[in-house]
Design an enzyme around this catalytic site. Structure first.
Site, PDB file in Angstrom:
ATOM      1  N   SER A   7       0.837  -1.203   0.000  1.00  0.00           N
ATOM      2  CA  SER A   7       0.000   0.000   0.000  1.00  0.00           C
ATOM      3  C   SER A   7       0.866   1.243   0.000  1.00  0.00           C
ATOM      4  O   SER A   7       1.635   1.474   0.945  1.00  0.00           O
ATOM      5  CB  SER A   7      -0.900   0.010   1.238  1.00  0.00           C
ATOM      6  N   HIS A  32      -1.205  -1.424  -4.092  1.00  0.00           N
ATOM      7  CA  HIS A  32      -2.501  -1.116  -3.479  1.00  0.00           C
ATOM      8  C   HIS A  32      -2.566   0.397  -3.259  1.00  0.00           C
ATOM      9  O   HIS A  32      -1.668   0.982  -2.650  1.00  0.00           O
ATOM     10  CB  HIS A  32      -2.595  -1.876  -2.157  1.00  0.00           C
ATOM     11  N   ASP A  34      -4.718   3.466  -1.784  1.00  0.00           N
ATOM     12  CA  ASP A  34      -5.784   3.801  -0.836  1.00  0.00           C
ATOM     13  C   ASP A  34      -6.276   5.221  -1.058  1.00  0.00           C
ATOM     14  O   ASP A  34      -5.561   6.179  -0.785  1.00  0.00           O
ATOM     15  CB  ASP A  34      -5.254   3.684   0.601  1.00  0.00           C
ATOM     16  N   MET A  36      -8.900   8.086   0.045  1.00  0.00           N
ATOM     17  CA  MET A  36      -9.760   8.449   1.189  1.00  0.00           C
ATOM     18  C   MET A  36     -10.289   9.866   1.004  1.00  0.00           C
ATOM     19  O   MET A  36      -9.531  10.757   0.608  1.00  0.00           O
ATOM     20  CB  MET A  36      -8.943   8.414   2.478  1.00  0.00           C
ATOM     21  N   HIS A  65      -8.320   0.887  -3.599  1.00  0.00           N
ATOM     22  CA  HIS A  65      -9.249   0.698  -2.474  1.00  0.00           C
ATOM     23  C   HIS A  65      -9.902   2.047  -2.195  1.00  0.00           C
ATOM     24  O   HIS A  65      -9.267   2.964  -1.683  1.00  0.00           O
ATOM     25  CB  HIS A  65      -8.427   0.185  -1.279  1.00  0.00           C
ATOM     26  N   MET A  67     -12.050   4.405  -0.251  1.00  0.00           N
ATOM     27  CA  MET A  67     -12.700   4.711   1.029  1.00  0.00           C
ATOM     28  C   MET A  67     -13.366   6.065   0.868  1.00  0.00           C
ATOM     29  O   MET A  67     -12.978   7.063   1.485  1.00  0.00           O
ATOM     30  CB  MET A  67     -11.648   4.697   2.149  1.00  0.00           C
ATOM     31  N   MET A 136     -11.131  -6.332   5.679  1.00  0.00           N
ATOM     32  CA  MET A 136     -10.403  -5.279   6.408  1.00  0.00           C
ATOM     33  C   MET A 136     -10.029  -5.791   7.800  1.00  0.00           C
ATOM     34  O   MET A 136     -10.896  -6.149   8.588  1.00  0.00           O
ATOM     35  CB  MET A 136     -11.281  -4.026   6.553  1.00  0.00           C
ATOM     36  N   ASP A 174      -6.259  -6.715   4.410  1.00  0.00           N
ATOM     37  CA  ASP A 174      -5.641  -5.381   4.420  1.00  0.00           C
ATOM     38  C   ASP A 174      -5.678  -4.800   5.825  1.00  0.00           C
ATOM     39  O   ASP A 174      -6.752  -4.563   6.372  1.00  0.00           O
ATOM     40  CB  ASP A 174      -6.427  -4.483   3.442  1.00  0.00           C
TER      41      ASP A 174
END
Ligand code: DX5
Ligand code: ZN
Length: 218
Positions: A7, A32, A34, A36, A65, A67, A136, A174
């Site tokens: 990540s 990965h 992330d 957000m 991913h 979020m 998660m 993760d």
């Protein structure tokens, strides 16, 4: 064999490509990413421009991913930025089935996940529309948190369901994975393992090699 998905959240963003350069020559296939939004989770990471800038310089499979609230609004933008897979949160989608179908329609792999507090059984009815389920093992929002043991039961639930129903769905975990606890989850039969701080906050190349050595035993 199980694949490592580092990540980039734990990279030094002032030297993002320099950190990614250190992953070269390790046999790595996935990173990965992330994303957000500060609403779905109490943190803000980065968006399309960062993804498309690193897309130009890196051949990896971009496992993204999300979020973010109501991700259906941005599916085409993530596709344009160069994402290969979008994983969305059960809790974040107003129309989850429509969102999953739209990701597929846009030409990307489809991932589904949920927060640890959500009953994982609620995800099962969407398994006809996904390529990957993400378990998660921390509350989403930050790198460097402690692994939540309850996630082991969730992996087992999904592993059994996928095997019994002969579904072609990968399982990813993760959060909170380190070289000293990764073997506990490897035994569960996972396809992909996300690791953030234990790679990018350390000697990057050495850590990736350590993980690959451990994976080779399985
Ligand atoms: C947390 C993110 C994770 C995080 C993992 O919201 O989804 O991908 O970066 O970081 P570590 O491995 O440090 O828990
Ligand atoms: Zn993540």
């Amino acid at each position: 064999m199980v694949k490592l998905a580092p990540s980039i959240l734990s990279c030094n963003f002032a030297n993002l490509q320099a950190d990614l350069d250190q992953t070269r020559g390790t046999g790595l296939e996935i990173i990965h990413i992330d994303v957000m939004d500060g609403i779905f989770v109490p943190n803000i990471s980065f968006g399309f421009k960062v993804i498309s800038d690193i897309r130009d310089k890196n051949d990896y499979f971009f496992d993204t991913h999300l979020m973010i609230e109501d991700p259906i609004r941005y599916i085409d933008d993530f596709k344009k930025a160069g994402c290969d897979r979008l994983t969305v949160h059960y809790e974040a989608c107003k129309d989850l089935k429509k969102t999953l179908l739209a990701i597929k329609e846009a030409g990307m792999e489809v991932g589904l996940t949920s927060k640890p507090a959500t009953d994982p059984k609620k995800l099962l009815e969407y398994f006809d529309y996904i390529d990957l389920v993400l378990v998660m093992s921390v509350n989403p929002g930050f790198g460097g948190q402690k692994f939540m043991e309850q996630s082991i039961d969730t992996v087992k639930l999904f592993r059994n369901y996928i095997d019994e129903n002969k579904k072609d769905i990968k399982i990813q975990i993760d959060g909170g994975i380190k070289t000293d606890n990764v073997e506990n989850v490897l035994a569960l039969g996972l396809d992909e393992i996300v690791v953030g701080s234990d790679i990018f906050a350390k000697d990057i190349k050495k850590q990736i090699e350590k993980y690959h050595e451990i994976f080779n035993k399985y």
